[in-house]
Design a protein around this motif. Sequence first.
Motif, mmCIF file in Angstrom:
data_model
loop_
_atom_site.group_PDB
_atom_site.id
_atom_site.type_symbol
_atom_site.label_atom_id
_atom_site.label_comp_id
_atom_site.label_asym_id
_atom_site.label_seq_id
_atom_site.Cartn_x
_atom_site.Cartn_y
_atom_site.Cartn_z
ATOM 1 N N ARG A 25 3.068 5.971 -5.871
ATOM 2 C CA ARG A 25 3.008 5.994 -7.329
ATOM 3 C C ARG A 25 1.736 6.656 -7.846
ATOM 4 O O ARG A 25 1.704 7.104 -8.992
ATOM 5 C CB ARG A 25 3.082 4.565 -7.903
ATOM 6 C CG ARG A 25 4.361 3.826 -7.583
ATOM 7 C CD ARG A 25 5.546 4.415 -8.304
ATOM 8 N NE ARG A 25 6.308 5.245 -7.379
ATOM 9 C CZ ARG A 25 7.191 6.160 -7.720
ATOM 10 N NH1 ARG A 25 7.441 6.408 -8.956
ATOM 11 N NH2 ARG A 25 7.814 6.861 -6.817
ATOM 12 N N CYS A 26 0.691 6.703 -7.031
ATOM 13 C CA CYS A 26 -0.598 7.256 -7.459
ATOM 14 C C CYS A 26 -0.805 8.692 -6.998
ATOM 15 O O CYS A 26 -1.902 9.223 -7.117
ATOM 16 C CB CYS A 26 -1.741 6.382 -6.929
ATOM 17 S SG CYS A 26 -1.714 4.735 -7.622
ATOM 18 N N GLN B 195 0.789 -1.223 0.000
ATOM 19 C CA GLN B 195 0.000 0.000 0.000
ATOM 20 C C GLN B 195 0.832 1.291 0.000
ATOM 21 O O GLN B 195 0.528 2.206 -0.767
ATOM 22 C CB GLN B 195 -0.961 -0.013 1.193
ATOM 23 C CG GLN B 195 -2.195 0.787 0.991
ATOM 24 C CD GLN B 195 -3.001 0.339 -0.209
ATOM 25 O OE1 GLN B 195 -3.166 1.137 -1.106
ATOM 26 N NE2 GLN B 195 -3.486 -0.878 -0.249
ATOM 27 N N PRO B 196 1.901 1.413 0.815
ATOM 28 C CA PRO B 196 2.704 2.643 0.751
ATOM 29 C C PRO B 196 3.317 2.893 -0.629
ATOM 30 O O PRO B 196 3.349 4.033 -1.106
ATOM 31 C CB PRO B 196 3.786 2.430 1.804
ATOM 32 C CG PRO B 196 3.204 1.431 2.745
ATOM 33 C CD PRO B 196 2.339 0.545 1.914
ATOM 34 N N MET C 242 -6.448 5.342 -10.373
ATOM 35 C CA MET C 242 -5.166 4.706 -10.657
ATOM 36 C C MET C 242 -4.809 3.708 -9.556
ATOM 37 O O MET C 242 -4.285 2.619 -9.826
ATOM 38 C CB MET C 242 -4.059 5.750 -10.790
ATOM 39 C CG MET C 242 -2.719 5.153 -11.152
ATOM 40 S SD MET C 242 -1.410 6.367 -11.239
ATOM 41 C CE MET C 242 -1.837 7.192 -12.739
ATOM 42 N N LYS C 243 -5.121 4.062 -8.311
ATOM 43 C CA LYS C 243 -4.834 3.178 -7.186
ATOM 44 C C LYS C 243 -5.593 1.861 -7.328
ATOM 45 O O LYS C 243 -5.026 0.786 -7.155
ATOM 46 C CB LYS C 243 -5.213 3.868 -5.878
ATOM 47 C CG LYS C 243 -4.945 3.050 -4.654
ATOM 48 C CD LYS C 243 -5.297 3.841 -3.398
ATOM 49 C CE LYS C 243 -5.120 3.016 -2.163
ATOM 50 N NZ LYS C 243 -5.427 3.749 -0.950
ATOM 51 N N ARG C 244 -6.863 1.934 -7.673
ATOM 52 C CA ARG C 244 -7.665 0.716 -7.848
ATOM 53 C C ARG C 244 -7.156 -0.114 -9.016
ATOM 54 O O ARG C 244 -7.153 -1.350 -8.969
ATOM 55 C CB ARG C 244 -9.142 1.055 -8.067
ATOM 56 C CG ARG C 244 -9.770 1.756 -6.937
ATOM 57 C CD ARG C 244 -9.840 0.897 -5.676
ATOM 58 N NE ARG C 244 -10.228 1.718 -4.552
ATOM 59 C CZ ARG C 244 -9.557 1.825 -3.421
ATOM 60 N NH1 ARG C 244 -8.468 1.129 -3.229
ATOM 61 N NH2 ARG C 244 -9.961 2.605 -2.455
ATOM 62 N N ARG C 245 -6.714 0.554 -10.073
ATOM 63 C CA ARG C 245 -6.163 -0.182 -11.219
ATOM 64 C C ARG C 245 -4.891 -0.926 -10.837
ATOM 65 O O ARG C 245 -4.684 -2.071 -11.231
ATOM 66 C CB ARG C 245 -5.869 0.770 -12.376
ATOM 67 C CG ARG C 245 -7.128 1.212 -13.089
ATOM 68 C CD ARG C 245 -6.842 1.931 -14.361
ATOM 69 N NE ARG C 245 -6.137 1.044 -15.287
ATOM 70 C CZ ARG C 245 -5.552 1.455 -16.398
ATOM 71 N NH1 ARG C 245 -5.589 2.726 -16.732
ATOM 72 N NH2 ARG C 245 -4.941 0.615 -17.186
ATOM 73 N N LEU D 298 -2.171 -5.981 -9.380
ATOM 74 C CA LEU D 298 -1.425 -6.784 -8.412
ATOM 75 C C LEU D 298 -2.161 -8.087 -8.109
ATOM 76 O O LEU D 298 -1.553 -9.164 -8.089
ATOM 77 C CB LEU D 298 -1.194 -5.984 -7.125
ATOM 78 C CG LEU D 298 -0.481 -6.701 -5.988
ATOM 79 C CD1 LEU D 298 0.905 -7.152 -6.412
ATOM 80 C CD2 LEU D 298 -0.398 -5.786 -4.771
ATOM 81 N N ILE D 299 -3.463 -8.019 -7.915
ATOM 82 C CA ILE D 299 -4.258 -9.220 -7.636
ATOM 83 C C ILE D 299 -4.193 -10.185 -8.820
ATOM 84 O O ILE D 299 -4.031 -11.398 -8.642
ATOM 85 C CB ILE D 299 -5.716 -8.850 -7.310
ATOM 86 C CG1 ILE D 299 -5.781 -8.114 -5.977
ATOM 87 C CG2 ILE D 299 -6.609 -10.085 -7.284
ATOM 88 C CD1 ILE D 299 -7.114 -7.466 -5.686
ATOM 89 N N THR D 300 -4.293 -9.659 -10.031
ATOM 90 C CA THR D 300 -4.215 -10.491 -11.232
ATOM 91 C C THR D 300 -2.867 -11.206 -11.314
ATOM 92 O O THR D 300 -2.805 -12.396 -11.624
ATOM 93 C CB THR D 300 -4.428 -9.625 -12.488
ATOM 94 O OG1 THR D 300 -5.673 -8.950 -12.376
ATOM 95 C CG2 THR D 300 -4.403 -10.450 -13.751
ATOM 96 N N LYS D 301 -1.799 -10.480 -11.012
ATOM 97 C CA LYS D 301 -0.458 -11.081 -11.061
ATOM 98 C C LYS D 301 -0.263 -12.109 -9.956
ATOM 99 O O LYS D 301 0.400 -13.128 -10.164
ATOM 100 C CB LYS D 301 0.623 -9.999 -10.972
ATOM 101 C CG LYS D 301 0.669 -9.088 -12.172
ATOM 102 C CD LYS D 301 1.012 -9.865 -13.420
ATOM 103 C CE LYS D 301 1.065 -8.952 -14.623
ATOM 104 N NZ LYS D 301 1.407 -9.656 -15.845
#
Length: 79
Positions: free
Chosen positions: A40-41, A34-35, A60-63, A68-71
Motif C-alpha cells: 500500500r505504501c 508488513q507485506p 506513509m509506512k510509519r503512519r 495499526l498499533i493504535t487500533k
Amino acid sequence: MQYRKKKEQIAFEVIEAAIGGDAVAINQIIDYFQPYINSRCRRKFIDESGRTRYGIDEYMKRRMETKLITKILGFQIQL
C-alpha cells in the motif's frame, strides 16, 4: 499462474497479549501485516537522472504502522 504462500494466522493468545500492551506481541502482528503495508505504501519516484523508480514511502509506512498499533491497543474482545 502465481501462487501465494499462505501465512499462518496469528494465534489468539498473541492478539490478547498485544491488546494488553505487550511489545513483542505487537511486533509480531506488525510483522504479519508488513507485506500488505509495503504494497500500500509503494510510490513512484523520479531520480536525479529523470528515471522513474518505485519504492516504499517510509513516512506513509510509519503512519500506517502507528495507526495499526493504535487500533490494536484500542481493540476490545467481546465474548
